[in-house]
Design a protein around this motif. Structure first.
Motif, PDB file in Angstrom:
ATOM      1  N   ASN A 153       0.844  -1.193   0.000  1.00 20.55           N
ATOM      2  CA  ASN A 153       0.000   0.000   0.000  1.00 20.55           C
ATOM      3  C   ASN A 153       0.882   1.247   0.000  1.00 20.55           C
ATOM      4  O   ASN A 153       1.943   1.257   0.636  1.00 20.55           O
ATOM      5  N   LYS A 174      -7.228  -4.989   6.709  1.00 17.31           N
ATOM      6  CA  LYS A 174      -8.021  -4.904   5.481  1.00 17.31           C
ATOM      7  C   LYS A 174      -7.099  -4.784   4.253  1.00 17.31           C
ATOM      8  O   LYS A 174      -7.316  -5.438   3.227  1.00 17.31           O
ATOM      9  N   ARG A 187      -5.601  -7.880   2.515  1.00 23.46           N
ATOM     10  CA  ARG A 187      -6.360  -8.691   1.543  1.00 23.46           C
ATOM     11  C   ARG A 187      -5.984  -8.319   0.111  1.00 23.46           C
ATOM     12  O   ARG A 187      -6.164  -9.094  -0.801  1.00 23.46           O
ATOM     13  N   ARG A 188      -5.489  -7.087  -0.067  1.00 29.01           N
ATOM     14  CA  ARG A 188      -5.198  -6.609  -1.425  1.00 29.01           C
ATOM     15  C   ARG A 188      -3.714  -6.516  -1.734  1.00 29.01           C
ATOM     16  O   ARG A 188      -3.326  -6.445  -2.898  1.00 29.01           O
ATOM     17  N   HIS A 189      -2.872  -6.457  -0.672  1.00 25.01           N
ATOM     18  CA  HIS A 189      -1.444  -6.250  -0.902  1.00 25.01           C
ATOM     19  C   HIS A 189      -0.623  -7.357  -0.233  1.00 25.01           C
ATOM     20  O   HIS A 189      -0.902  -7.705   0.919  1.00 25.01           O
TER      21      HIS A 189
END
Ligand code: UTP
Length: 227
Positions: A90, A102, A105-107
């Motif tokens: 991020n 949170k 989950r994306r990085h």
């Protein structure tokens, strides 16, 4: 995937010693290990934070504001690391533990920094480890581990390969009293990891072999803090 929190001291990240080269190799290392563990990296402030804190204190500025200066520098360091990680992390450091969880989950790698006045990024790392149920914390610092005495002052200081949480608390001393530098692991943070029984590995952050092994949970040169 196992979760690992790395508390990366500012004194390791930006001591003013060929930092760009170190950052490039560190980013490569973190990218490599991030295929095997979920990484949360919390950056400290180092000498730049100390500069602002000491200058501000000489001006008579209050401790809370000095802590906020420190936090701002830890966040700038996190952005520098995030940019070096080019797309694997991020860009803006997480401001809360929930946000960090949170973002995970994306990085593959989540960067975080200081949060609120009154503690250090070691404490942020300890609380984050609790929040995400991390398998361990790796404290990447400017010395090779926990020593019998301060190795920068005492040539007879001996590296301890394994210590208990109790020993760590005794060695760490008192809590966060004022903005600025501290010992190998923040005393308040030491209490948090002891309570949660989160294994803590203390390594020299500029030793890539030790850092990689500690992150992956393999034997490493440094100090393992366990029950
Ligand atoms: P560091 O985490 O780098 O602390 O935050 P430190 O122990 O002084 O630094 P090292 O490990 O020796 O390099 C720098 C300063 O920023 C403020 C504190 O004043 C801290 O001393 N800070 C940091 C906070 O107030 N809250 C935070 O969450 C993080």
């Amino acid at each position: 995937m196992e979760k690992v929190v790395v508390s990366l001291g500012g004194s390791v990240l930006v001591p003013g010693d060929d930092d760009a080269r170190y950052l490039r190799s560190l980013a490569g290392l973190l990218r490599d290990v991030s295929v095997r563990v979920k990484l949360f990296v919390v950056t400290g402030g180092g000498r730049i934070a100390r500069y602002y804190i000491e200058t501000g204190r000489s001006l008579g500025i209050g401790e809370r504001t000095l802590d906020e200066f420190g936090i701002a520098v830890t966040r700038l360091n996190a952005r520098l690391l995030a940019a070096a990680l080019a797309g694997r992390a991020n860009r803006e450091p997480a401001t809360t533990y929930a946000e960090a969880a949170k973002l995970a989950r994306r990085h593959p790698i989540v960067v975080m920094a200081g949060t609120r006045p009154g503690h250090t990024t070691d404490r942020v790392s300890a609380s984050l480890a609790r929040f995400v149920h991390a398998a361990r914390i790796v404290n990447a610092t400017s010395v090779a581990g926990v020593y019998t005495t301060d190795p920068r002052k005492d040539p007879k200081a001996r590296l301890l390969e394994r210590v208990t949480f109790r020993d760590l608390i005794d060695l760490a001393g008192k809590g966060h009293a004022a903005a600025g530098p501290s010992i190998v692991f923040d005393p308040v943070a030491a209490r948090v990891v002891a309570r949660d029984r989160t294994p803590l590995s203390v390594v020299y952050g500029r030793d890539p072999v030790a850092l990689r092994s500690a992150i992956l949970g393999q034997p490493f040169r440094g100090t393992l803090v366990v029950d």
